[in-house]
Every structure is written in C-alpha cells, then in structure tokens.
Design a protein around this motif. Structure first.
Motif, PDB file in Angstrom:
ATOM      1  N   THR A  33     -26.181 -17.885  -9.506  1.00 40.35           N
ATOM      2  CA  THR A  33     -24.887 -18.228  -9.918  1.00 40.35           C
ATOM      3  C   THR A  33     -24.052 -16.983  -9.114  1.00 40.35           C
ATOM      4  O   THR A  33     -22.831 -17.462  -8.664  1.00 40.35           O
ATOM      5  CB  THR A  33     -24.779 -17.794 -11.325  1.00 40.35           C
ATOM      6  N   ALA A  34     -24.270 -15.803  -9.035  1.00 43.45           N
ATOM      7  CA  ALA A  34     -23.406 -14.715  -8.253  1.00 43.45           C
ATOM      8  C   ALA A  34     -23.319 -15.336  -6.880  1.00 43.45           C
ATOM      9  O   ALA A  34     -22.380 -14.993  -6.291  1.00 43.45           O
ATOM     10  CB  ALA A  34     -23.909 -13.447  -8.450  1.00 43.45           C
TER      11      ALA A  34
ATOM     12  N   PRO B 272     -27.691 -23.721 -15.368  1.00 42.10           N
ATOM     13  CA  PRO B 272     -26.715 -24.611 -14.928  1.00 42.10           C
ATOM     14  C   PRO B 272     -25.882 -25.273 -15.800  1.00 42.10           C
ATOM     15  O   PRO B 272     -26.161 -25.416 -16.980  1.00 42.10           O
ATOM     16  CB  PRO B 272     -27.657 -25.612 -13.933  1.00 42.10           C
ATOM     17  N   THR B 273     -24.990 -26.016 -15.330  1.00 48.39           N
ATOM     18  CA  THR B 273     -23.898 -26.840 -16.224  1.00 48.39           C
ATOM     19  C   THR B 273     -24.714 -28.183 -16.538  1.00 48.39           C
ATOM     20  O   THR B 273     -25.588 -28.586 -16.056  1.00 48.39           O
ATOM     21  CB  THR B 273     -22.567 -27.192 -15.476  1.00 48.39           C
ATOM     22  N   SER B 274     -24.045 -28.949 -17.384  1.00 46.19           N
ATOM     23  CA  SER B 274     -24.683 -30.198 -17.623  1.00 46.19           C
ATOM     24  C   SER B 274     -24.956 -31.222 -16.476  1.00 46.19           C
ATOM     25  O   SER B 274     -25.748 -32.038 -16.638  1.00 46.19           O
ATOM     26  CB  SER B 274     -23.834 -30.955 -18.902  1.00 46.19           C
ATOM     27  N   ASP B 275     -23.979 -31.119 -15.675  1.00 45.07           N
ATOM     28  CA  ASP B 275     -24.261 -31.852 -14.424  1.00 45.07           C
ATOM     29  C   ASP B 275     -25.160 -31.082 -13.418  1.00 45.07           C
ATOM     30  O   ASP B 275     -25.281 -31.652 -12.052  1.00 45.07           O
ATOM     31  CB  ASP B 275     -23.041 -32.254 -13.817  1.00 45.07           C
ATOM     32  N   GLY B 276     -25.840 -30.124 -13.805  1.00 41.15           N
ATOM     33  CA  GLY B 276     -26.806 -29.490 -12.825  1.00 41.15           C
ATOM     34  C   GLY B 276     -26.220 -28.393 -11.697  1.00 41.15           C
ATOM     35  O   GLY B 276     -27.089 -27.923 -11.050  1.00 41.15           O
TER      36      GLY B 276
ATOM     37  N   ASN C  59     -23.262 -22.601 -12.710  1.00 39.19           N
ATOM     38  CA  ASN C  59     -22.189 -22.208 -13.706  1.00 39.19           C
ATOM     39  C   ASN C  59     -21.189 -21.056 -13.333  1.00 39.19           C
ATOM     40  O   ASN C  59     -21.181 -19.945 -14.097  1.00 39.19           O
ATOM     41  CB  ASN C  59     -22.835 -22.077 -14.997  1.00 39.19           C
ATOM     42  N   VAL C  60     -20.536 -21.264 -12.005  1.00 34.95           N
ATOM     43  CA  VAL C  60     -19.708 -20.194 -11.839  1.00 34.95           C
ATOM     44  C   VAL C  60     -18.429 -19.831 -12.748  1.00 34.95           C
ATOM     45  O   VAL C  60     -18.211 -18.929 -13.179  1.00 34.95           O
ATOM     46  CB  VAL C  60     -18.894 -20.428 -10.399  1.00 34.95           C
ATOM     47  N   GLU C  61     -18.169 -21.008 -13.311  1.00 35.07           N
ATOM     48  CA  GLU C  61     -16.801 -20.935 -14.371  1.00 35.07           C
ATOM     49  C   GLU C  61     -17.459 -20.112 -15.630  1.00 35.07           C
ATOM     50  O   GLU C  61     -16.541 -19.438 -16.041  1.00 35.07           O
ATOM     51  CB  GLU C  61     -16.563 -22.453 -14.811  1.00 35.07           C
TER      52      GLU C  61
ATOM     53  N   LEU D 125     -24.681 -24.583  -2.156  1.00 32.89           N
ATOM     54  CA  LEU D 125     -26.018 -25.065  -2.809  1.00 32.89           C
ATOM     55  C   LEU D 125     -27.018 -24.005  -2.676  1.00 32.89           C
ATOM     56  O   LEU D 125     -27.301 -23.611  -1.502  1.00 32.89           O
ATOM     57  CB  LEU D 125     -26.506 -26.106  -1.938  1.00 32.89           C
ATOM     58  N   VAL D 126     -27.822 -23.588  -3.624  1.00 30.71           N
ATOM     59  CA  VAL D 126     -28.870 -22.719  -3.615  1.00 30.71           C
ATOM     60  C   VAL D 126     -29.968 -23.312  -3.927  1.00 30.71           C
ATOM     61  O   VAL D 126     -30.446 -23.883  -4.858  1.00 30.71           O
ATOM     62  CB  VAL D 126     -28.572 -21.580  -4.596  1.00 30.71           C
TER      63      VAL D 126
END
Length: 295
Positions: free
Chosen positions: A37-38, A98-102, A105-107, A162-163
């Motif tokens: 995420t970072a 991760p967010t719900s869409d995969g 989650n930077v936000e 993309l990681v």
C-alpha cells in the motif's frame, strides 16, 4: 526505460502529460523498503510530480507534500525538468487490506483528514506554495482538485501502481490532461468519456503499454500530436556538502553536545538512504565555522 511525453490533443485544445514509471517506482520501493500500500501511495506521488516536472525549465523544481492523519502520515515527492524524481514516505511499512474492487487502499492509508501542498521553486526568490485540504486521499483526485481550486485549471489526473504477490512493482504510470482556454464543453465531454472507458493505467503498463499507447486511448476520436519526450528516473541530488549544511543549521549548542556525547555524526538522506559520516574532527571544523560566522 521509464518515459514521459508532452502532447496536444485535438486541434490544440488540450495539453497532455503521460508517463510510464514502473522502473522508478520499483527503485523507490527497494530504497525505502515499502510494503504494497505504501509502495502504491509513494509511487503515485512520484509519477505525478514527474509529470509536473515536464513543465519546468532550468533550475526549477516542483514538490508535492501530503500530511494526513492516516497511518502513512506523510509523503513528499520532488521533480525537476530533467526527469529526475525523488521522494520519501513517513511510514513505509503501511499495508492495508485491498478495497472492495481489489485495488490497493491508498485512500485508507492517507485518509481524508489532511492537506496537500504543492511547492514550486523557481531557482530564485521565494518559492510559491499552494495548498488544499485532502479530498479523497487517492492523490490523483486530490491533485486534480488542487489544479482546479488553487491554480484555476480544470484537470483530469490519474496515477496507478500495480504490485505483485512478492511486493514487486509490475506496472506504474499516470497522466495529467488540461483543457486550454476556449475549449468547448462538447470536446471536454468527449475526452472525459474516453477516460472513463480506459482500463487501469498500471495494468496497461504491466501488459506493455507505452506513453503513446495511453495517449491514444485518452485522445480517441480527437487526435493527438506528441511534442516532447523525456526519460524519467529516480535520482537523488544529495551530497556530502548538503549534509554538512544540515549540520551547520543545527547551531553551536547542539553540535557541541553531539561532539561530547557521540564523538561524531551520521547524516542519512531521507530520499535515497545514503549515509554521510562525520568524525569528531569534521564536527569541530563545522563548529569553528559557526563561531567564525558569529563574530
């Protein structure tokens, strides 16, 4: 090789800056030891500041700083007209589900409580600084909001990273598109529709897309002309001389305490991790310069 392009879209109705930044974001990950995420958060900032650097000349520099109440706390990224970028992140080990869409989650890692600062250093006089409250914490959306509110330029801004499963960067890139005065609403809407239909930039880059490929998706049906190319790279401008100036700024009392307590000093660059060693004799010489300057 990471590259950026500057282009005109339509009949000179939009300026576009598009970049592929996979290699420099991966280098940043290795330097700072960032978790996924970072990695994405710092990578977005580095990509966007690299794009902003395409508008600079000579000794000018542009920086983005984000201070937030989220777990990352702070991101700083800087770019110059030669395509050099560097940055740091306060807490590199932040990694959220991760967010719900995969997506990463930077936000959530930055949050919406905080400020985004843009510093423009023209190489002379006082730098210009603009600021806005964070709107989303996603960085690209926040920068678009900054351009609109602080500089009066409505902008489409995107950046993605993309990681892979081992934390490695598989793809990274972004764009900034801005309408020029007099552009009709119909043309703006056409461009916005193109952007809405685009797949994730980072995934496009992972599959081999170039800046020109991404530009064609943005400008579909409108046409585009590439005006300039620039190689982008993660490159730090730190030096022993700059580290010495940092020690000079500490003042006499702190240097004396450092000499008595530690017998030397180590200065570590926040941007690249390089370490500069200063012996007792080095510190005593710096101290003598402070005393001479004070007389």
């Amino acid at each position: 090789m990471d590259r950026a392009i500057r282009a005109l879209i339509g009949e000179g109705e939009f300026t576009a800056f598009v970049a592929v930044t996979k290699e420099l974001v991966e280098e940043s990950r290795l330097i700072h030891g960032t978790f996924p995420t970072a990695t994405a958060a710092l990578g977005r900032a580095l990509t966007l500041v690299g794009l902003m650097g395409l508008n600079l000349k000579g000794r000018e520099k542009v920086s983005i700083q984000i201070l937030s109440e989220g777990p990352i706390r702070e991101i700083y990224a800087q770019g110059d007209p030669e395509g050099n970028v560097r940055g740091f992140i306060r807490w590199p080990d932040v990694d959220l589900p991760p967010t719900s869409d995969g997506k990463l989650n930077v936000e959530g890692a930055l949050g919406r409580r905080g400020m985004l600062y843009v510093l423009r250093d023209f190489g002379y006089g006082e730098p210009y600084m603009g600021m806005i409250p964070l709107k989303s914490g996603g960085i690209a959306t926040d920068l678009a909001y900054y351009f609109t509110i602080s500089e009066g330029i409505p902008s489409a801004v995107a950046a993605g990273v993309l990681v892979g499963k081992k934390g490695e960067v598989l793809g990274a890139g972004g764009f900034i598109v801005q309408p020029l005065p007099g552009t009709s609403e119909n043309r703006i809407q056409a461009l916005e529709e193109n952007i809405k239909k685009m797949p994730q930039i980072s995934r496009q880059v992972a599959e081999g897309a170039t800046p020109e490929d991404i530009l064609q998706m943005i400008a579909q049906g409108l046409g585009a002309v590439v005006l300039a190319h620039k190689q982008l790279q993660y490159r730090c401008s730190c030096s022993r001389e700059r580290a010495e100036r940092a020690l000079l700024s500490l003042g006499e009392a702190e240097l004396i305490d450092m000499i008595d307590r530690d017998g030397g000093a180590e200065v570590k660059c926040e941007f690249c991790g390089r370490k500069y060693q200063f012996s007792r004799a080095d510190l005593e010489l710096i101290l003598s310069r402070i005393k001479t300057r004070g007389n």
